[in-house]
Scaffold this active site. Structure first.
Site, PDB file in Angstrom:
ATOM      1  N   ASP A  69      43.912  50.931  24.386  1.00 20.98           N
ATOM      2  CA  ASP A  69      44.875  51.595  23.190  1.00 20.98           C
ATOM      3  C   ASP A  69      46.179  52.185  24.557  1.00 20.98           C
ATOM      4  O   ASP A  69      46.886  52.994  24.609  1.00 20.98           O
ATOM      5  CB  ASP A  69      45.153  52.051  22.362  1.00 20.98           C
ATOM      6  CG  ASP A  69      46.559  51.876  21.722  1.00 20.98           C
ATOM      7  OD1 ASP A  69      47.439  51.203  21.381  1.00 20.98           O
ATOM      8  OD2 ASP A  69      46.767  52.579  20.386  1.00 20.98           O
ATOM      9  N   ASN A 111      45.503  62.788  16.939  1.00 25.61           N
ATOM     10  CA  ASN A 111      45.362  62.088  15.735  1.00 25.61           C
ATOM     11  C   ASN A 111      43.319  61.854  15.652  1.00 25.61           C
ATOM     12  O   ASN A 111      42.580  61.627  14.468  1.00 25.61           O
ATOM     13  CB  ASN A 111      46.094  61.438  14.943  1.00 25.61           C
ATOM     14  CG  ASN A 111      45.116  61.068  13.697  1.00 25.61           C
ATOM     15  OD1 ASN A 111      45.649  60.905  12.469  1.00 25.61           O
ATOM     16  ND2 ASN A 111      44.579  59.252  13.851  1.00 25.61           N
ATOM     17  N   HIS A 112      43.045  60.852  17.171  1.00 25.69           N
ATOM     18  CA  HIS A 112      41.850  59.997  17.211  1.00 25.69           C
ATOM     19  C   HIS A 112      41.316  59.815  18.582  1.00 25.69           C
ATOM     20  O   HIS A 112      42.041  60.921  19.542  1.00 25.69           O
ATOM     21  CB  HIS A 112      42.238  58.936  16.599  1.00 25.69           C
ATOM     22  CG  HIS A 112      43.782  58.162  17.565  1.00 25.69           C
ATOM     23  ND1 HIS A 112      44.707  58.013  16.648  1.00 25.69           N
ATOM     24  CD2 HIS A 112      43.732  57.537  18.426  1.00 25.69           C
ATOM     25  CE1 HIS A 112      45.853  57.640  18.006  1.00 25.69           C
ATOM     26  NE2 HIS A 112      45.595  57.598  18.670  1.00 25.69           N
ATOM     27  N   ASP A 179      39.463  58.521  13.677  1.00 28.36           N
ATOM     28  CA  ASP A 179      39.411  59.396  13.457  1.00 28.36           C
ATOM     29  C   ASP A 179      39.395  61.083  14.037  1.00 28.36           C
ATOM     30  O   ASP A 179      37.768  61.038  13.310  1.00 28.36           O
ATOM     31  CB  ASP A 179      40.637  59.652  12.178  1.00 28.36           C
ATOM     32  CG  ASP A 179      42.478  58.765  12.273  1.00 28.36           C
ATOM     33  OD1 ASP A 179      42.460  58.025  13.184  1.00 28.36           O
ATOM     34  OD2 ASP A 179      43.176  58.655  11.358  1.00 28.36           O
ATOM     35  N   ASP A 209      51.262  62.646  18.998  1.00 29.39           N
ATOM     36  CA  ASP A 209      51.470  61.474  19.063  1.00 29.39           C
ATOM     37  C   ASP A 209      50.912  61.423  17.411  1.00 29.39           C
ATOM     38  O   ASP A 209      49.531  61.946  17.243  1.00 29.39           O
ATOM     39  CB  ASP A 209      50.218  60.525  19.858  1.00 29.39           C
ATOM     40  CG  ASP A 209      50.349  59.405  19.511  1.00 29.39           C
ATOM     41  OD1 ASP A 209      51.382  58.385  19.703  1.00 29.39           O
ATOM     42  OD2 ASP A 209      49.524  58.640  18.877  1.00 29.39           O
ATOM     43  N   LEU A 214      46.748  63.788   9.756  1.00 28.77           N
ATOM     44  CA  LEU A 214      45.871  64.244  10.804  1.00 28.77           C
ATOM     45  C   LEU A 214      44.820  64.473   9.489  1.00 28.77           C
ATOM     46  O   LEU A 214      43.445  64.669   9.992  1.00 28.77           O
ATOM     47  CB  LEU A 214      46.391  65.467  10.719  1.00 28.77           C
ATOM     48  CG  LEU A 214      47.451  65.687  12.433  1.00 28.77           C
ATOM     49  CD1 LEU A 214      47.590  67.141  12.423  1.00 28.77           C
ATOM     50  CD2 LEU A 214      46.649  64.641  13.611  1.00 28.77           C
ATOM     51  N   GLU A 251      56.019  62.559  16.951  1.00 31.05           N
ATOM     52  CA  GLU A 251      56.475  61.239  16.231  1.00 31.05           C
ATOM     53  C   GLU A 251      55.786  60.814  15.370  1.00 31.05           C
ATOM     54  O   GLU A 251      54.463  61.301  15.610  1.00 31.05           O
ATOM     55  CB  GLU A 251      55.398  60.914  17.481  1.00 31.05           C
ATOM     56  CG  GLU A 251      55.352  58.812  17.431  1.00 31.05           C
ATOM     57  CD  GLU A 251      54.206  57.683  17.510  1.00 31.05           C
ATOM     58  OE1 GLU A 251      54.275  57.070  17.292  1.00 31.05           O
ATOM     59  OE2 GLU A 251      53.431  59.042  17.538  1.00 31.05           O
TER      60      GLU A 251
END
Length: 549
Positions: A69, A111-112, A179, A209, A214, A251
């Site tokens: 990604d 987040n991940h 996550d 991001d 979360l 974001e």
């Protein structure tokens, strides 16, 4: 009028009138001839960004990653992707940015991680590993059913079975991006450690991001949860205590009322993207009608005085259509993405110039809106010269092609053979580097690059655009977006003809019976105000910025 609180002076709130430039390191400039842009290449182009008038550079992820990604799948938070250079290269970049009076922020992906991160590899290998609890696991895929799937084109579930772990793991984005589990105090501390590492190097803050996701809670859509805000306030308190001059940009691809929560009481994020205003700029231009813009801005709540919106026309992702109606989405696809390859998820994967038919008038008008609406503007690399896109590349890569510096086949991006480039250079008319490049536009007065530089200079010379109040005005027709930016002592009247026809304008300006005006774009006197009214005509797609005196 903006009143400054004890939280800082205007110098401390530098971001409220800053010009941001989003920069993809891989795409910007290749210094060593391997076909990939790198950090030394960015250093070589800092004088260009300084001359453009950029205040703050935002770097897309630079961390080691399997690049499923484009770097948002991080495999190591404490280093640099080898193709980009070394930590010492990054330290030198920060030093050179600061030496030129600019700032730099980096992406912080909270987040991940990547499924290749050592934490996840340890977690899947052993249920007793301390890293098992760094992620969210389940024996079945039935939990959190009310959470939407974000990447509809590639994912069918937010759960993925891991045969090695013998359980499902949770992910809000690609299945290769598990996550993190923020119910685990060790994860929360780890992210503070990551922040400290880069802040100590000297970065001026982070674009955080995907912050709405979360935490997970049964019976919710797993977005914007109270637990998420509580942790983000912890992050901000840590920043204020140890690094008080740095900035956090959220974001949160949400409606304004939801993003408002991410500012807290001025104690959460300093800045937040205003996502829904962006598609409505395009809607307004195509329809020749200001009502979609007026609708969203009237539903944008006030924010704390030490906070600011971030506004943009395009970025590295698709032009999101998540926050429009289904009817509006279908209309936007029909108007701006007639070829299905131009569409992605719930959005459009095209650059600014192709979206606006490569029409200089429309591009300037869109930027007039961007730079005069509430918020600090972000320029996406290459849009300042009108770069094109490649809809045949996978996913969002079509808007992440090499920067075009010179009028030649390789665009001055790299000395490598073109087949060694990380992505193909845009070719052919009207967007190939022979036509669209920095060098030619630097030598051409009145070029799009020259216009962008002038626009940035005007924005900086009129801080009211970053600090002032915003009031919609009635221009006598919906084809003109008219509004006042004011701070109690100074007023700027902004007029934008959204249509392709000549428009007579009759603007009522409450509280101002008579006044002279000065056109700050053309440095000429403008029409006067009499009996609270200003009258003029606007050419197709024309704009006027008038100082009321």
């Amino acid at each position: 009028m903006v009143k400054l609180s004890s939280q800082g002076s205007r110098d401390a709130l530098w971001y409220k009138n800053a010009i941001f430039y989003e920069l993809y390191v891989r795409a910007f400039h290749d210094s060593n001839g391997d076909g990939h842009g790198d950090l030394p290449g960015v250093i070589q182009k800092l004088d260009y960004l300084q001359a453009l008038g950029v205040d703050c550079i935002w770097l897309l992820p630079i961390y080691p990653s399997p690049l499923r990604d484009d770097g948002y799948d991080i495999a190591d938070y404490y280093s640099v992707l080898p193709e980009y250079g070394t930590l010492d290269d990054f330290r030198r970049l920060v030093e050179e940015v600061h030496r030129r009076g600019m700032r730099i922020i980096t992406d912080l992906v909270l987040n991940h991680t990547s499924d290749q991160h050592p934490w996840f590899q340890a977690a899947r290998a052993d249920r007793n590993s301390p890293y098992r609890d760094y992620y969210v696991w389940s024996d079945d895929n039935q939990k959190y059913k009310e959470a939407r799937i974000i990447f509809l084109d590639t994912e069918t579930s937010n759960w993925t079975w891991d045969a090695q772990a013998g359980q499902y793991y949770w992910h809000r984005f690609y299945s290769s991006q598990p996550d993190l589990n923020y119910d685990n105090p060790a994860v929360r501390q780890e992210m503070l450690n990551v922040m400290r590492f880069w802040l100590d190097i000297g970065v001026d803050g982070f674009r955080a991001d995907a912050v709405p996701y979360l935490y997970e809670r049964e019976g919710t859509n797993c977005e914007n949860l109270p637990e998420t805000h509580a942790y983000l306030k912890e992050i901000r308190a840590y920043l204020d205590q140890h690094y008080p001059d740095r900035v956090l940009l959220a974001e949160a691809n949400q409606w304004p009322k939801d993003v408002r929560q991410y500012f807290g009481d001025g104690d959460e994020f300093h800045m937040g993207f205003h996502f829904p205003v962006m598609p409505r700029i395009y809607m307004a231009l195509r329809r020749g009608d200001n009502r979609s813009l007026e609708w969203i801005l009237k539903r944008t709540p006030p924010i704390p005085e030490n906070c600011q919106w971030c506004v943009f026309l395009r970025n590295h992702d698709e032009l999101t259509l998540e926050m429009v109606t289904e009817e509006e989405r279908q209309w936007m696809w029909q108007e701006y993405a007639p070829d299905p390859r131009m569409r992605l998820n719930l959005g459009i994967r095209r650059r600014l110039a192709p979206l606006l038919d490569n029409d200089r008038r429309k591009i300037e008008l869109a930027n007039s809106l961007l730079f005069s609406l509430p918020g600090s503007p972000i320029i996406y690399y290459g849009d300042e010269i009108g770069m094109g896109d490649n809809i045949w590349l996978f996913d969002r890569n079509g808007v992440r092609t090499p920067m075009q510096w010179l009028p030649e086949e390789k665009g001055g991006f790299s000395s490598a053979p073109v087949d060694a480039f990380y992505a193909p250079m845009i070719q052919g008319e009207p967007y190939g580097p022979q036509r669209v490049n920095v060098a030619s536009q630097q030598a051409q007065p009145g070029s799009l690059l020259d216009f962008t530089r002038r626009l940035i200079s005007l924005r900086k010379a009129n801080p009211i655009l970053g600090w002032g109040d915003f009031t919609w005005l009635d221009a006598g027709c919906h084809a003109v977006a008219a509004y006042l930016r004011s701070d109690g002592t100074e007023r700027l009247l902004i007029l934008n003809n959204l249509s392709g026809e000549l428009q007579p304008v009759h603007v009522l300006i409450p509280g101002l019976e008579t006044a002279t005006t000065y056109d700050i774009f053309n440095s000429t006197p403008g029409p006067g105000v009499a009996n609270y009214r200003l009258e003029l005509s606007l050419a197709p797609y024309a704009y006027r910025w008038l100082r009321l005196e």
